[in-house]
Each structure stands twice: as C-alpha cells, then as structure tokens.
Design a protein around this motif. Structure first.
Motif: not given
Length: 435
Positions: A202-221
């Motif tokens: 998102t362009g933001a700094t992750q400010d919740d240190a307890e959060l783990t894992g990520q997701f991404r935009w994907v292009d199926y084609t």
C-alpha cells in the motif's frame, strides 16, 4: 394342377370377392398403428418435459448450493443463508422452460429443501418445515403438473404429472475462476485459521509490529491488462477461468489505482456521473469494517495483540451480513484508524442495496504463492480469506485479511465458479451436483 376356391353353390371364388376383407384388415392395422403413434407422441412429450425439468432442477441446485457458504464452526448460521439459497435457486430455475419450451418453470419454496449431509430425499426439509440453518446440501424439485395427453385422452388417459430432482453442494473443483486479483504469500509454518494478515504493497509503513505475513496483487494472465484488468475483476465484470493449481501468476507490484474497485466490495462507491453503482459493481451483503470499536451493541474487534495475531472477525461478519450493516469510519465509526487511514473514498450504499444486490463478495479464494521466487510464480494452493476493511484515500493505511483456511476443505466459507473436481478435486469449493 391349379385348384380354384369355390363357394357352397360350386361357383368359383375370384380374388375380387376377397378385397373387402383386406380393406378391413388394413383399416384395423392403421388404427393400431395410430394408437401406437399416439402413445409414442404422448410418452415422448412427457420425456421431453422431464428433460426440461431436469435442467431447471439442476440449475436450481447449483445456484442454491453456491449460497450455502456459512461455516457453522462458530455457531449456528443465520437463516438468511437459506433464504438467499432459496431465492437464488428459484430464480435460476425460472430461467428455464418446459413443455417444448412453451411455459416457464416455476419452483415453489416448498420444493427447495435442505439438509446438513447427503441424505435420502425424504430427509430434506424446506425452510418453512424447519430446515437446519447449518445445511450444506440443497435438493430442488421441479414439477410439471396436469399435462393433458394429445392422443391418449380418447382412450381415457387423464392428465399426467412429471417431476425432476437434483441435489447440489459445494465441493473441491478441478479448475476454477479467479475471485479477485489477490494472492497470499506462503509463510513458514503456515497460517492459522483466524490469523490476521496485512498487505505489503500500500505504500504505508506497517505500524502494527505484531502483524505477520503479507498478501500481494496478482495477475492471472501474466503480461495482461494491469490496473484496468484488476479493476474489472474486483468489480465482478471479468474473470479468468480454467485456472488450475500449478498455473503461473504474475506479481505486478503496487496498484493504488484499484482502491475504488476494491471498495465496491464493501458497498462504497465514489460520487460522480460515471461512478459505479451496486448494479454495475455488486457489493457484499455487509460493508461492516474491521478492526472495529464498540458502537452500541456491536462488540469491539481490534487488531489482535497475539503473535501471530488470531482473531474471529468472521463470526461477527456473518452476523453483520444478516443485518446488512454498512461501513462507517472516523471517531464514531467502526474502523478505528484515524487521520489519513480513516479517510475512505466514496459513500456507503444503503442497507437495502446490500440486501438486494449483495453476495459473498468479501470472502475470497486466493492463490497461495511463494512471493520471494520472482515476478512469475506458480499457484501452490488456494486459501480462503476474508477482506476486513476497505482501502483508504491514497492507500495510506493497512489492508487487513483474515485467514479462513484451505479453500478446498469441506466447510470452507469461500466458493467460486468452476468445474467440479470429483473425488480427486483439489481446487477451491465450486457448486457441484451430487444427485
């Protein structure tokens, strides 16, 4: 020597005197043949009606089973899921015709019945008869009543009734269509059901240190339409189908331009002459956002403090779907972020639109991928995730997802379109005929 037949007076009987008997035999034969033809035509008509009714019953069972997405693990499912399934099944059946396509098929509410497991037909119950709200199977019965015979009525045959039955449920698919251009990064040790995941794009700094894992935009084609294609997929106007486990997807990076399309799933639409509406971009049945804070009788569901953060927004989300609650943010709203992260573009649509236009648009079957293996990676598995909050103006705040397990497992609340996989199906849940 030729012997001629003679009568009692000794006169020779010529062939001309036998012609009347032949005519009688021919007449009787024609009558019998006409009777058989009448039977064939009337029976054929009943057979055609049954084939047409079977198509309607199949459509009803598939459409209705697609709405049975509630996972009862957190408690009894709201009755709205059965009502939605009943309405979807009746609507789909009504798109079919019977009696040589002359009359529309009409399935009564009493003929859409439910059960928690595949069972004998007599075990299924309609909503009025007390169907279990945790049901995962639906049986549709299509009827054609009072078919008057064309020919056999003269022989005393009365009006005939024809029925067709189909049972549907959700089961792992062989191939499937993408639900949204979102992919879940693999994590060492895997995710736990209820785990909250935030984005890294998102362009933001992750400010919740307890959060783990990520997701991404994907292009199926890979090499496809970019932001424009992602927008169309998020708004439900375009899908990439015939996707299978092992197929490659591209990781195109940040796409802040998709925030308006992303937020339509929460029932939020920007103002303007060319803006999307619930008719052009269907919402979910609720826009209620998480993490939330108490607003009257609604309990607070903040970002979980555990590591990994484990929450249960899903159970409350199901309840909010039954209420068709709208999204709201700010000091008195649901979403507890402030400042730029609370500035959500667009306006929330009405509860009436969420009820009449909405579906399960925030439960997404997302590909599980290795986000560190390059820009084009294979689909390893399909996960079920719940979209928790819309994107803020400028995409300056975190976007949260809640992991709801493997999308192929029985009881997964995620469903998608695709081809049934049978016993060896490994894809996400798709509507499937089982009877």
């Amino acid at each position: 020597m030729l012997h001629r037949a003679r009568d009692r007076c000794g006169r020779t009987v010529t062939p001309r005197r036998q012609r009347g008997g032949v005519a009688v035999i021919v007449g009787l034969s024609v009558a019998v043949l006409a009777g058989f033809m009448g039977i064939a035509l009337d029976v054929g008509r009943l057979y055609v009606n049954r084939s047409e009714l079977q198509s309607a019953a199949d459509a009803c069972a598939l459409a209705a089973s697609a709405e049975l997405t509630c996972n009862p693990a957190g408690g009894a499912c709201p009755g709205s899921f059965l009502l939605n399934a009943q309405a979807a099944g009746i609507f789909a059946a009504g798109r079919n015709k019977r009696d040589f396509q002359a009359n529309a098929v009409a399935i009564a509410t009493a003929d859409v019945q439910f059960h928690t497991a595949l069972a004998p037909n007599a075990s299924y119950l309609s909503i009025v008869a007390g169907a279990n709200t945790n049901s995962k199977y639906v049986m549709c019965t299509a009827r054609s009543v009072g078919i008057v015979p064309w020919f056999m009525g003269v022989l005393g045959a009365g009006a005939q009734n024809v029925t067709a039955v189909a049972v549907g449920t959700l089961a792992p698919g062989q191939s499937f269509c993408n639900a949204a251009p979102v992919g879940l990064c693999q994590k060492v040790g895997g995710y736990q059901v209820g785990e909250w995941i935030t984005s890294a794009f998102t362009g933001a700094t992750q400010d919740d240190a307890e959060l783990t894992g990520q997701f991404r935009w994907v292009d199926y084609t890979p090499g496809g339409g970019g932001v424009s294609e992602a927008n169309e997929q998020l708004m439900g106007r375009e899908q990439v189908c015939n996707v299978r486990l092992g197929d490659n997807v591209a990781l195109p990076g940040q796409k802040q331009g998709i925030k308006f399309a992303y937020n339509t799933r929460f029932g939020m639409y920007p103002n303007g002459a060319n803006a999307e509406t619930p008719d052009t971009a269907p919402p979910d049945r609720t826009g209620y956002g998480y993490p939330s804070k108490a607003d009257g009788a609604v309990p607070a569901i903040p970002v979980p403090a555990a590591n990994p953060p484990i929450g249960d927004a899903y159970s409350d989300y199901v309840r909010q779907q039954g209420l068709n609650r709208q999204f709201s943010s700010g000091p008195t709203g649901q979403y507890d972020k402030t400042g730029a992260a609370a500035n959500m573009p667009g306006s929330s649509t009405s509860s009436a639109n969420l009820l009449s236009k909405g579906s399960d648009r925030r439960l997404v079957a997302a590909p599980l991928i290795n986000c560190t293996a390059g820009n084009v990676v294979p689909i390893v598995n399909m996960a079920c995730v719940l979209m928790l909050n819309p994107m803020s103006q400028g995409a300056t705040g975190e976007i949260y997802l809640e992991y709801r397990g493997d999308a192929s497992l029985p009881g997964s609340p995620c469903r998608i379109g695709g081809f049934a996989g049978g016993p060896n199906g490994a894809g996400p849940q798709v509507p499937t005929l089982v009877q």
